[in-house]
Design a protein around this motif. Structure first.
Motif, short mmCIF file in Angstrom:
data_model
loop_
_atom_site.label_atom_id
_atom_site.label_comp_id
_atom_site.label_asym_id
_atom_site.label_seq_id
_atom_site.Cartn_x
_atom_site.Cartn_y
_atom_site.Cartn_z
N ASN A 132 0.80 -1.21 0.00
CA ASN A 132 0.00 0.00 0.00
C ASN A 132 0.84 1.27 0.00
O ASN A 132 0.30 2.36 -0.12
N LEU B 155 -2.45 5.66 0.98
CA LEU B 155 -1.46 5.14 0.03
C LEU B 155 -0.05 5.55 0.41
O LEU B 155 0.92 4.91 -0.01
N SER C 126 -8.48 2.11 -3.10
CA SER C 126 -7.11 2.10 -2.61
C SER C 126 -6.54 0.69 -2.57
O SER C 126 -5.34 0.49 -2.76
N LEU D 141 -5.26 0.04 -6.02
CA LEU D 141 -4.03 0.79 -6.29
C LEU D 141 -2.80 0.07 -5.74
O LEU D 141 -1.70 0.22 -6.27
N ALA D 142 -3.01 -0.71 -4.68
CA ALA D 142 -1.89 -1.40 -4.07
C ALA D 142 -1.24 -2.40 -5.01
O ALA D 142 -0.07 -2.77 -4.84
N LYS E 117 1.76 3.56 -9.75
CA LYS E 117 1.03 3.92 -8.54
C LYS E 117 1.14 5.43 -8.32
O LYS E 117 0.16 6.10 -7.96
N VAL F 89 -1.94 8.06 -8.17
CA VAL F 89 -2.09 9.02 -7.08
C VAL F 89 -2.13 10.44 -7.64
O VAL F 89 -2.88 11.30 -7.15
#
Length: 572
Positions: free
Chosen positions: A3, A155, A348, A351-352, A359, A363
Motif C-alpha cells: 500500500n 497510500l 485504494s 491501487l496497491a 502507482k 495518485v
C-alpha cells in the motif's frame, strides 16, 4: 500487496506537480498581458476559455475523491447500476446545453444568485447566496479536502494526513488565486492526468483479475471474467425487493438485507422518474460551481464545451466504477489479502497492486481530481461572495481591482475554514462517508432549488413569493419524507414503499423522497403563482431561435444518445 508509495512514485508525482505549477504560471503571465475586465477575467475568464477547456474543466471540477472513493465503493457494493449517475448526467448536460445556457447567456447571467435577483427579487437572491456559501464551504469544500487527504494518506503509509491536507489546500489555492482562466486551462492538464492515471488503474485491475483466474496478463479476459463471475454486478436496473426478501431481512438474513440496502441506494426503474433527474439537472444546470465555466463564453463555444463534457462523462464509469467491481471479484475469490471488505477502501486496495511509477501516476490522477475540485469550488465561493454579497451590500463603490482582491481574500478564508473543520473531522464526514455526506445535505435543498430555476426560466407566471415558498416547501418535504412520513402513513402507500434498513428502522429510498418533494414543491409554486401577481414583469424573454442548435451539436447529441441507449440495452 503493497500500500505504500516508493521513491519512483514520488518522482512521478513530483513531475506532475511541477508541470501543473509551470503551466498554471505560464497561463497567469500570459493573462496579465491581455486587456480584459479584471473582475470578469478573474471570476469568469470571459471569452478566453475554448470549448475543450470548458469541457475539461467541467469534468475536472466534477470528478473528485467522492467519485474515486465513493463511486468505486458503490461499484464494489452494487455494480454498474451506479453508472446511472454518470450516464444520466450526460443526458442532463445535453438539456443544459440546449435549453439552459441560452437563457443564461441571453440575459448576461454570471452567477446563480444574479439569476434569482433578475428573475425574482433581491430577497430570494440573498437567501440563496448565503445558503450556497455555507453549503460550498461546510459541505462540499470540507468533504473534498477530507476525503482526498484520507485517500492519499492511506497510500502514503497512513502517517501524513495533516501534511497531505495542507499540501492539497496549498495546491488548490495556488491555482485558484490565478483566476478562472488559470483554473480552466490547468484543468485540461488535470483531466489528462486523471484519465491517463484512471485508465492505467483500471487496466491493471483487470489484468490482476485475469491473473487471479489463471488467464494470463490479459485485461480483456479480466473484464470477461467480471461478467462471468458476478453477473449481478452488471445490471443497470435493480428489481424491487419482494415481500419474501423483506421478511427474510427482518428475520436476520444478511444476503436479503444486503440486497435491500442496494435498492435503497439505487431504487431500480423508479429512480429514473424521480431523484436521478433532479440530482443531475440541479447539479449541472443550477450550480455556480459548474455553470461558471461556460458563463463567460459565447453560446456556440459553451454548447460545444458542455457536450464535450457529456462525452467524457460516458467514460467516467470505466475509471471510477470498474476498479470497484474488480475489487469485489478479487475479494470474493480471495485475491485481496488484507482487504477489510469496507466498500470505501476498494479503490485504494486496487491501487496497491500497481507497480512502482504507475502507482504514483494513479495518485497524481486522484490528486488532480481533488485539486481541480478544490480550485473550482473556491472560485465559486469567491464569485458568489464578491459579486452577490460584497459588491451589492457591503461596498457598492468597490472598483474592479478591489473586487479581485476581496475575491482572493475570500478564497483564503474559505480554505482556512475548511482546514479547521476537517483537521479533526468536526463534521463527521468520515463517519457517514463522503458521498453520503454530500448527498444528505444537498438532497434536502435540491428539489426546491431546481423548482425555482426550472419554473423561473420557462414559465412567465412564476412569482417571487412562489420561489421563496418553493424553497421552504422543498426543504420541509425532504425532511418530512426522510424522517416522519413512515411514522405517520406507514411503510406502504401509493407514493412510496419503505424497506428495513438493517438498523432497526424502515427507510424510503432517498431518490424517491427527492422526487415527491420536487413534485409537491412544483404544485405549491404553480398554485401560488396562479393566484399571485407580478411574475410576468420579471420573466425572461424567450424565443425559438435561442434554442436552435447547429449541425455539429446535433451530431454530438445524437452520438451521445446512441451510446447511452446501447449501454442500457446491453446492461439492462
Amino acid at each position: 500487496m503493497n500500500n505504500k508509495l516508493v521513491m519512483t512514485d514520488f518522482i512521478v508525482f513530483g513531475i506532475y506537480f511541477v508541470l501543473l505549477a509551470a503551466y498554471g504560471y505560464m497561463i497567469y503571465r500570459k493573462k496579465k498581458k491581455q486587456e480584459t475586465s479584471a473582475t470578469h477575467d478573474f471570476f469568469l475568464a470571459e471569452g478566453s476559455l475554448t470549448w475543450w477547456a470548458i469541457g475539461a474543466s467541467l469534468i475536472a471540477s466534477n470528478i473528485s475523491a467522492e467519485q474515486f472513493i465513493g463511486m468505486s465503493g458503490d461499484g464494489f457494493f452494487v455494480g454498474t447500476a451506479v453508472a446511472a449517475y454518470e450516464w444520466i448526467a450526460a443526458i442532463a448536460l445535453i438539456i443544459i446545453a440546449v435549453w439552459f445556457m441560452p437563457v443564461y447567456l441571453k440575459n448576461k447571467i454570471y452567477t446563480m444568485p444574479q439569476f434569482l435577483k433578475t428573475r425574482y427579487n433581491e430577497s430570494v437572491a440573498l437567501i440563496m447566496a448565503v445558503f450556497w456559501l455555507f453549503l460550498y464551504v461546510f459541505v462540499n469544500l470540507t468533504s473534498i479536502l477530507y476525503l482526498g487527504a484520507v485517500a492519499i494518506n492511506g497510500l502514503a503509509g497512513g502517517e501524513y494526513l495533516h501534511f497531505i491536507m495542507i499540501a492539497l489546500a496549498v495546491m488548490g489555492l495556488i491555482i485558484t488565486l490565478g483566476g478562472m482562466k488559470v483554473i480552466g486551462f490547468t484543468d485540461v492538464l488535470q483531466v489528462g492526468v486523471l484519465i491517463l492515471g484512471g485508465l492505467a488503474t483500471t487496466y491493471l485491475a483487470l489484468t490482476k483479475v485475469s491473473e487471479s483466474f489463471g488467464l494470463g496478463h490479459d485485461a480483456i479476459a479480466g473484464l470477461k471474467m467480471l461478467f462471468k463471475d458476478s453477473p449481478d454486478h452488471f445490471k443497470m436496473i435493480l428489481s424491487k425487493p419482494d415481500s419474501g426478501t423483506v421478511s427474510a431481512a427482518l428475520a436476520g438474513d444478511a444476503a436479503s438485507q444486503n440486497y435491500i440496502n442496494k435498492y435503497l441506494l439505487l431504487p431500480g426503474i423508479t429512480m429514473y422518474f424521480a431523484g436521478q433527474w433532479i440530482v443531475n439537472l440541479n447539479y449541472w444546470g443550477c450550480n455556480q460551481y459548474i455553470t461558471q465555466r461556460a458563463l463567460g463564453a459565447d453560446l456556440k463555444t459553451a454548447r460545444t464545451g458542455i457536450l464535450f463534457a457529456a462525452f467524457l462523462k460516458l467514460m467516467m464509469p470505466i475509471i471510477v466504477m470498474l476498479p470497484g467491481i474488480a475489487a469485489y471479484v478479487l475479494h470474493r475469490n480471495g485475491g485481496l489479502e488484507g482487504f477489510n471488505g469496507v466498500k470505501d477502501t476498494a479503490y485504494s486496495s486496487v491501487l496497491a497492486f500497481l507497480p512502482e511509477g504507475l502507482k504514483g501516476l494513479s495518485v497524481a490522477a486522484l490528486t488532480a481530481a481533488i485539486v481541480a475540485s478544490l480550485a473550482g469550488k473556491l472560485n465559486s465561493i469567491s464569485t458568489i461572495f464578491t459579486l452577490d454579497v460584497y459588491k451589492k451590500y457591503l461596498n457598492k463603490e468597490a472598483d474592479e481591482n478591489k473586487q479581485v482582491w476581496v475575491g482572493r481574500l475570500t478564497v483564503l478564508v474559505a480554505m482556512i475554514l475548511a482546514i479547521a473543520f476537517t483537521w479533526k473531522d468536526l463534521l463527521g464526514i468520515g463517519g457517514e462517508g463522503g458521498f453520503t455526506f454530500i448527498q444528505k445535505y444537498t438532497g434536502f435543498i435540491s428539489p426546491g432549488v431546481f423548482a425555482m430555476f426550472i419554473l423561473g426560466m420557462f414559465w412567465k407566471r412564476t412569482t417571487g413569493t412562489a420561489a421563496v415558498a418553493g424553497l421552504l416547501t422543498g426543504f420541509l418535504l425532504a425532511i418530512f419524507f426522510n424522517s416522519y412520513a413512515i411514522n405517520i402513513f406507514g411503510t406502504e402507500t401509493l407514493l412510496y414503499t419503505a424497506f428495513p434498513n438493517g438498523k432497526g428502522a424502515y427507510e424510503i429510498p432517498f431518490q424517491i423522497n427527492m422526487g415527491w418533494s420536487f413534485f409537491f414543491t412544483m404544485l405549491v409554486m404553480i398554485v401560488l403563482s396562479l393566484v399571485g401577481k407580478g411574475g410576468e414583469q420579471k420573466a425572461f424573454v424567450l424565443d425559438k431561435a435561442m434554442f436552435k442548435v447547429q449541425p455539429i451539436h446535433t451530431v454530438m447529441i445524437v452520438a451521445i444518445l446512441l451510446i447511452i441507449t446501447a449501454l442500457y440495452a446491453y446492461l439492462w
